[in-house]
Design a protein around this motif. Structure first.
Motif, short mmCIF file in Angstrom:
data_model
loop_
_atom_site.label_atom_id
_atom_site.label_comp_id
_atom_site.label_asym_id
_atom_site.label_seq_id
_atom_site.Cartn_x
_atom_site.Cartn_y
_atom_site.Cartn_z
N ASN A 76 0.84 -1.20 0.00
CA ASN A 76 0.00 0.00 0.00
C ASN A 76 0.88 1.25 0.00
O ASN A 76 1.62 1.50 0.95
CB ASN A 76 -0.91 -0.03 1.23
CG ASN A 76 -1.93 1.08 1.21
OD1 ASN A 76 -1.61 2.24 1.02
ND2 ASN A 76 -3.18 0.71 1.45
N SER A 77 0.76 2.03 -1.04
CA SER A 77 1.60 3.23 -1.17
C SER A 77 1.27 4.28 -0.11
O SER A 77 2.16 5.02 0.33
CB SER A 77 1.49 3.83 -2.56
OG SER A 77 0.21 4.39 -2.79
N ASN A 78 0.02 4.35 0.33
CA ASN A 78 -0.35 5.34 1.34
C ASN A 78 0.39 5.12 2.65
O ASN A 78 0.75 6.07 3.34
CB ASN A 78 -1.85 5.34 1.58
CG ASN A 78 -2.61 5.93 0.41
OD1 ASN A 78 -2.20 6.93 -0.16
ND2 ASN A 78 -3.70 5.30 0.05
N ALA A 107 2.20 2.72 -6.22
CA ALA A 107 0.92 3.39 -6.42
C ALA A 107 0.07 2.57 -7.38
O ALA A 107 0.53 2.15 -8.44
CB ALA A 107 1.14 4.80 -6.96
N SER A 108 -1.19 2.35 -6.99
CA SER A 108 -2.05 1.46 -7.78
C SER A 108 -2.98 2.19 -8.73
O SER A 108 -3.64 1.55 -9.54
CB SER A 108 -2.86 0.57 -6.84
OG SER A 108 -3.70 1.35 -6.02
N ASP A 109 -3.05 3.50 -8.62
CA ASP A 109 -3.91 4.25 -9.53
C ASP A 109 -3.33 5.65 -9.71
O ASP A 109 -2.42 6.06 -8.98
CB ASP A 109 -5.36 4.30 -9.03
CG ASP A 109 -5.53 5.00 -7.69
OD1 ASP A 109 -5.04 6.13 -7.52
OD2 ASP A 109 -6.16 4.40 -6.80
N PRO A 110 -3.83 6.41 -10.68
CA PRO A 110 -3.27 7.74 -10.97
C PRO A 110 -3.33 8.70 -9.77
O PRO A 110 -2.41 9.50 -9.58
CB PRO A 110 -4.13 8.25 -12.13
CG PRO A 110 -4.63 7.02 -12.80
CD PRO A 110 -4.83 6.02 -11.70
N LYS A 113 -0.54 7.76 -7.42
CA LYS A 113 0.74 8.13 -8.02
C LYS A 113 0.96 9.64 -7.91
O LYS A 113 2.04 10.09 -7.57
CB LYS A 113 0.81 7.68 -9.48
CG LYS A 113 2.09 8.11 -10.17
CD LYS A 113 2.64 7.06 -11.06
CE LYS A 113 3.90 7.43 -11.79
NZ LYS A 113 4.88 8.22 -11.10
N ALA A 114 -0.07 10.42 -8.20
CA ALA A 114 0.05 11.88 -8.10
C ALA A 114 0.34 12.30 -6.67
O ALA A 114 1.19 13.18 -6.43
CB ALA A 114 -1.23 12.55 -8.61
N ASN A 115 -0.33 11.68 -5.71
CA ASN A 115 -0.10 11.99 -4.30
C ASN A 115 1.34 11.65 -3.91
O ASN A 115 2.02 12.44 -3.26
CB ASN A 115 -1.09 11.22 -3.43
CG ASN A 115 -1.09 11.67 -1.98
OD1 ASN A 115 -0.83 12.83 -1.68
ND2 ASN A 115 -1.42 10.75 -1.10
N ALA A 116 1.82 10.49 -4.34
CA ALA A 116 3.18 10.07 -4.02
C ALA A 116 4.20 10.99 -4.71
O ALA A 116 5.21 11.37 -4.10
CB ALA A 116 3.40 8.62 -4.43
#
Length: 181
Positions: A76-78, A107-110, A113-116
């Motif tokens: 989980n990227s979060n 990141a599993s979705d756009p 990814k943008a948040n990361a």
């Protein structure tokens, strides 16, 4: 509420409304109770870690909480971003950078990814500011050739003149992007 998700959701809504990092005891209480009721519910660990890191308090516990969230949901990227935020609070920028890079990769979705990516950009600016402050502090400890030639006996270190550098000026006031678990 006795249900773990209900307590988590209430804390999430409060932090989303601007209470992230606040000393509001309701948030901490809800998240601790959510963890007690459902010890395998990763979002509560992640949010409590970010809440502590945002308030720059309980950072050792926040690190444990972020690591627990990561262990419960390793990809989980979060939770990698939650870990990175705690590590920033502990001035462990290299470790925070690794966690931020993992968040980007996982990141599993756009939106994730943008948040990361945004968080990584924030971290890069923060690391640059830290390096500049360290260089400035180190430079103030260096004697100028004039001081050495004059045999200065002053206890005060002289401040050499530094050349102006080119590039973007980084504001000293930066805000951490919030990371919700």
């Amino acid at each position: 509420p006795k249900v773990s998700f209900t307590r988590y959701l209430r804390a999430f809504l409060q932090t989303s409304a601007g209470a992230m990092g606040s000393s509001n005891p309701q948030i901490e209480d809800d998240l601790r109770r959510a963890i007690a009721v459902s010890p395998d519910f990763a979002p509560a660990y992640g949010l409590l870690a970010v809440h502590f890191a945002s308030g720059n308090r309980n950072l050792d516990e926040a690190l444990m909480l972020a690591n627990k969230a990561v262990s419960l949901e390793p990809g989980n990227s979060n939770y990698q971003l939650a870990l990175a935020q705690v590590l920033i609070g502990q001035n462990k920028f290299d470790q925070a950078d690794l966690a931020a890079r993992r968040a980007i990769a996982w990141a599993s979705d756009p939106a994730e990814k943008a948040n990361a990516d945004n968080f990584k950009q924030f971290l890069d600016r923060l690391m640059l500011q830290s390096e500049m402050a360290s260089a400035k502090a180190g430079a103030s400890q260096i004697a100028t050739p004039q001081d050495q030639a004059a045999g200065s006996s002053s206890d005060e270190p002289s401040t050499p003149k530094l050349e102006k550098t080119t590039g973007n000026v980084v504001s000293r006031k930066t805000e951490s992007p919030s990371v919700a678990g």
